[in-house]
Design a protein around this motif. Sequence first.
Motif, PDB file in Angstrom:
ATOM      1  N   CYS A   1      -2.533  10.132   2.855  1.00 44.67           N
ATOM      2  CA  CYS A   1      -3.092  10.212   1.579  1.00 44.67           C
ATOM      3  C   CYS A   1      -4.348  10.986   1.395  1.00 44.67           C
TER       4      CYS A   1
ATOM      5  N   SER B   1      -1.122   6.268   7.758  1.00 47.23           N
ATOM      6  CA  SER B   1      -0.715   6.434   6.292  1.00 47.23           C
ATOM      7  C   SER B   1      -2.149   6.767   5.524  1.00 47.23           C
TER       8      SER B   1
ATOM      9  N   ALA C   1      -4.034   3.498  -2.868  1.00 54.47           N
ATOM     10  CA  ALA C   1      -3.313   3.437  -1.698  1.00 54.47           C
ATOM     11  C   ALA C   1      -4.424   3.558  -0.486  1.00 54.47           C
TER      12      ALA C   1
ATOM     13  N   TYR D   1       1.857   2.108  -3.488  1.00 55.72           N
ATOM     14  CA  TYR D   1       0.941   2.924  -4.131  1.00 55.72           C
ATOM     15  C   TYR D   1       0.808   4.432  -3.461  1.00 55.72           C
ATOM     16  N   SER D   2       1.147   4.579  -2.182  1.00 51.85           N
ATOM     17  CA  SER D   2       1.176   5.941  -1.992  1.00 51.85           C
ATOM     18  C   SER D   2       2.366   6.809  -2.305  1.00 51.85           C
TER      19      SER D   2
ATOM     20  N   TYR E   1      -5.105   0.573   2.340  1.00 54.61           N
ATOM     21  CA  TYR E   1      -5.025   0.938   3.655  1.00 54.61           C
ATOM     22  C   TYR E   1      -6.363   0.611   4.393  1.00 54.61           C
TER      23      TYR E   1
ATOM     24  N   ALA F   1       0.800  -1.205  -0.163  1.00 55.09           N
ATOM     25  CA  ALA F   1      -0.046  -0.142  -0.009  1.00 55.09           C
ATOM     26  C   ALA F   1       0.881   1.338  -0.142  1.00 55.09           C
ATOM     27  N   TRP F   2       1.890   1.312   0.740  1.00 55.61           N
ATOM     28  CA  TRP F   2       2.950   2.452   0.832  1.00 55.61           C
ATOM     29  C   TRP F   2       3.448   2.549  -0.376  1.00 55.61           C
TER      30      TRP F   2
END
Length: 262
Positions: free
Chosen positions: A114, A110, A86, A77-78, A90, A74-75
């Motif tokens: 975002c 996170s 992301a 994608y962030s 998350y 996921a990070w």
Amino acid sequence: VLAKRYEQAVDVLKKAVAQPVFPPNADGERVKLDLYIWLARAQELAGKTKEALQAFREAEKLDSEDPEIHFWEAWVYSHSHQWAEAIKRYEAMAKKYATHKEIVRQCQMSLSNCYVQEGNLAKGEKLLENVLVERPEDSQANNDLGYLYADQGKNLPQAEKMIRLALKLEPDNVAYLDSMGWVLFKQGKLEEARAFLQKAVATPGGSDGTIWEHLGDCYSALKNHDKAVDAWKKGLKDSEEDSYPDNKLIVRLKDKLKKAGS
């Protein structure tokens, strides 16, 4: 990785995961899985998002249910500014691991970032406030919410108090040093702000476009034209070399340099 020599880090980590020396047990599997996660992170920082995601596929062959794999995926994608994807990941993690408070906390932190990056500051603030209800001494949540307040020029005394709490817990954290410098700057405490911002850029990992911009703004307010220009130039260089540049930051820095005659 800390020296931002990401390509070299990728080479080292590729060699590490290829070694046939891992014990054929849970400990050996864990080490190899962690190395794949580090490899993916280094690849993403080098601007190789596709390769990073493939590294996660390899890690999943070892343990497809490991939450660290899914968190760092996921990070990726962030970090690559794919905010919607992301957020989806998350939120799914927070729901799946609802009974694991630390995983939920990490996802909320996170997610906050975002939403802020997408321009939804209110939602980003709310998530941090929720973390602080359960964990009022959480250093990252105090820092991040304090920074959000400072950046908007609101709740400044409260923001300073929150960031000081974070710094007390982690006195050498680059992000927290920057936040303290920024909230002091916003309150017109320029010399104090300069000291924190100078310490931030001098700390390993502190050469960051935003921090250099803050230091340049501080020097400019102190009427030190040459040092302001130097800081903004360093910020522009760091920003343009980022694997996923912040275009808004680059435009701001170029505008400041243009107005300064540089």
